[in-house]
Design an enzyme around this catalytic site. Structure first.
Site, short mmCIF file in Angstrom:
data_model
loop_
_atom_site.label_atom_id
_atom_site.label_comp_id
_atom_site.label_asym_id
_atom_site.label_seq_id
_atom_site.Cartn_x
_atom_site.Cartn_y
_atom_site.Cartn_z
N HIS A 1 1.56 5.37 -1.68
CA HIS A 1 1.17 6.55 -2.46
C HIS A 1 2.42 7.15 -3.09
O HIS A 1 3.33 7.60 -2.37
CB HIS A 1 0.52 7.60 -1.56
CG HIS A 1 -0.77 7.13 -0.97
ND1 HIS A 1 -1.99 7.35 -1.56
CD2 HIS A 1 -1.02 6.42 0.17
CE1 HIS A 1 -2.95 6.80 -0.82
NE2 HIS A 1 -2.38 6.23 0.23
N HIS B 1 -10.41 1.11 1.88
CA HIS B 1 -10.21 2.11 2.92
C HIS B 1 -11.39 1.95 3.86
O HIS B 1 -12.51 2.35 3.54
CB HIS B 1 -10.14 3.53 2.34
CG HIS B 1 -9.87 4.54 3.41
ND1 HIS B 1 -8.67 5.20 3.53
CD2 HIS B 1 -10.63 4.97 4.45
CE1 HIS B 1 -8.72 6.00 4.59
NE2 HIS B 1 -9.89 5.88 5.15
N HIS C 1 -4.54 -0.62 5.83
CA HIS C 1 -4.06 0.16 6.99
C HIS C 1 -4.97 0.05 8.20
O HIS C 1 -5.53 1.03 8.66
CB HIS C 1 -3.82 1.63 6.62
CG HIS C 1 -4.88 2.26 5.75
ND1 HIS C 1 -6.22 2.24 6.04
CD2 HIS C 1 -4.76 2.93 4.57
CE1 HIS C 1 -6.87 2.88 5.09
NE2 HIS C 1 -6.02 3.30 4.18
N ASP D 1 1.46 2.62 3.50
CA ASP D 1 0.62 3.82 3.33
C ASP D 1 1.48 5.07 3.42
O ASP D 1 1.02 6.11 3.88
CB ASP D 1 -0.52 3.86 4.37
CG ASP D 1 -1.62 4.83 3.95
OD1 ASP D 1 -1.67 5.22 2.78
OD2 ASP D 1 -2.43 5.20 4.83
N LYS E 1 -9.28 -0.30 -5.71
CA LYS E 1 -9.33 0.35 -4.40
C LYS E 1 -10.68 0.99 -4.16
O LYS E 1 -11.17 1.76 -4.99
CB LYS E 1 -8.23 1.43 -4.34
CG LYS E 1 -8.18 2.24 -3.05
CD LYS E 1 -7.64 1.43 -1.87
CE LYS E 1 -7.79 2.16 -0.55
NZ LYS E 1 -6.79 3.21 -0.35
N HIS F 1 0.88 -1.19 0.00
CA HIS F 1 0.00 0.00 0.00
C HIS F 1 0.91 1.23 0.00
O HIS F 1 1.50 1.58 1.02
CB HIS F 1 -0.90 0.01 1.24
CG HIS F 1 -1.87 1.15 1.26
ND1 HIS F 1 -3.22 0.95 1.47
CD2 HIS F 1 -1.72 2.49 1.09
CE1 HIS F 1 -3.84 2.12 1.44
NE2 HIS F 1 -2.94 3.08 1.22
O1 DOR Z 1 -3.25 9.36 5.77
C1 DOR Z 1 -3.63 9.08 4.66
N1 DOR Z 1 -3.10 9.66 3.56
N2 DOR Z 1 -4.60 8.18 4.52
C2 DOR Z 1 -5.16 7.91 3.33
O2 DOR Z 1 -6.05 7.12 3.29
C3 DOR Z 1 -4.75 8.66 2.13
C4 DOR Z 1 -3.39 9.18 2.26
C5 DOR Z 1 -3.05 10.21 1.21
O3 DOR Z 1 -3.31 9.95 0.03
O4 DOR Z 1 -2.52 11.25 1.55
ZN ZN Z 2 -3.37 5.05 1.59
#
Ligand code: DOR
Ligand code: ZN
Length: 344
Positions: free
Chosen positions: A16, A135, A173, A246, A98, A14
């Protein structure tokens, strides 16, 4: 005295990576240590079609070294075309889909409001063996933010899984003992990712002695009993729990704001922190399962043949406080304790 630990190269289930200048600045932080990562689709605009996922994958490969494989996901909307999802999966473009409940987190406005409207897609995914990554928070304003994960399990997740029995699901998460218990109670088809930061912080870290924006993420960290349950799950050897960092970068000015963004950026020091947490729990021998074996087993992928070696040193390992990117500086997660494990 030094000690070393050699593991199959880990994967991040997971992650970003964002896009543009932020992608270029932070992707190497993950590619340095991880072989594969499940890439979150919550760009602006979101990655909703197979073609968009293929194009995003190319942009990631352009800024990472050989040896890093991004596993792409699609962002589920109420108008997602089941045929496009299945075709993208069959073509090897996507690994999973997702689910963001609309309004739950960063760039989730295009997510799902009415879960009945995605039944057709979920049925097609169950049939094709495409995992749904959740999520897991309700967005009902009446529900306290600290209860939103537990309520999601009862109101959304369990009903979806009962209605679509063959659907493979990952609770992303997880932050509560409730989620750990739900995963354990299910005979099959359900896994959960656990982040690095949720193994380290509880809600006091965010709020006691001043507000700490760099510890604010979603789902928000819960009370200490929940953190302990997460450590217990991650270090238990139960194959249903695996690492999904995450790691979610935001430029510092977006974090340090009157309405700061949610996300902890842990890509840089995740493995050092995890080695510390597992060693403290007396479970260093189970780190390999959590970071390198349980995830591939869930996704039906081989364990990486390449390896990585961690070394425990006598003096704290330095790491940068922030990563400079073309989109601005990004603060690296501070676990609040010195790190002695480094990746060689
Ligand atoms: O803390 C987070 N940041 N939780 C999420 O679900 C998304 C992520 C983000 O994309 O910044
Ligand atoms: Zn995330």
């Amino acid at each position: 005295m030094t000690r070393t630990l050699t593991l199959p190269r880990p994967d991040d289930w997971h992650l970003h990576l964002r896009d543009g200048a932020m992608l270029a600045g932070i992707a190497p932080e993950s590619a340095r240590h991880f072989a594969r990562a499940i890439i979150m689709p919550n760009l602006v605009p979101p990655v909703v079609t197979g073609d968009q996922a293929a194009a995003y994958r190319h942009r990631i490969l352009a800024v990472t070294e050989d040896g890093f494989t991004p596993l792409m996901t699609l962002y589920l909307t109420e108008t997602t075309d089941p045929a496009d999802v299945v075709a993208a999966h069959q073509a090897g473009i996507i690994t999973a889909v997702k689910l963001y409940p609309a309004g739950a987190t960063t760039n989730s406005a295009s997510g799902v409001r009415d879960f009945d409207r995605v039944r057709g897609v979920l049925d097609a995914m169950a049939e094709a063996g495409i995992p749904l990554l959740c999520h897991g928070e309700v967005t009902d304003p009446e529900i306290d933010i600290f209860d939103r994960e537990a309520v999601f399990i009862d109101r959304v997740l369990d009903p979806i899984r009962r209605r679509t029995p063959g659907l493979r699901v990952v609770m992303e998460h997880i932050t509560t003992a409730d989620a750990v218990a739900y995963v354990r109670s299910q005979p099959e088809g359900l896994g959960a990712t656990i982040t690095t930061h949720h193994l380290v912080i509880n809600r006091n870290h965010i709020l006691v002695g001043g507000i700490r924006p760099h510890y604010y993420c979603l789902p928000v960290a819960k009370r200490e009993t929940h953190r302990v349950a997460l450590v217990e799950a991650a270090t238990s050897g139960d194959v249903r729990f695996f690492l999904g960092t995450d790691s979610a970068p935001h430029p510092d000015d977006a974090k340090l704001s009157a309405c700061g963004c949610a996300g902890c950026f842990t890509a840089t020091n995740t493995l050092s922190i995890l080695a510390h947490v597992f060693e403290a729990a007396g479970a260093l021998d189970r780190l390999e399962g959590f970071v390198a074996r349980n995830g591939p087993a869930f996704y039906g992928l081989p364990v990486n043949a390449a390896t990585i070696t961690l070394e425990k040193t006598d003096t704290p390992v330095p790491y940068p406080a922030r990563i400079e990117t073309g989109a601005g500086p990004v603060t690296v997660f501070d676990p609040g304790f010195p790190l002695y494990w480094r990746v060689l």
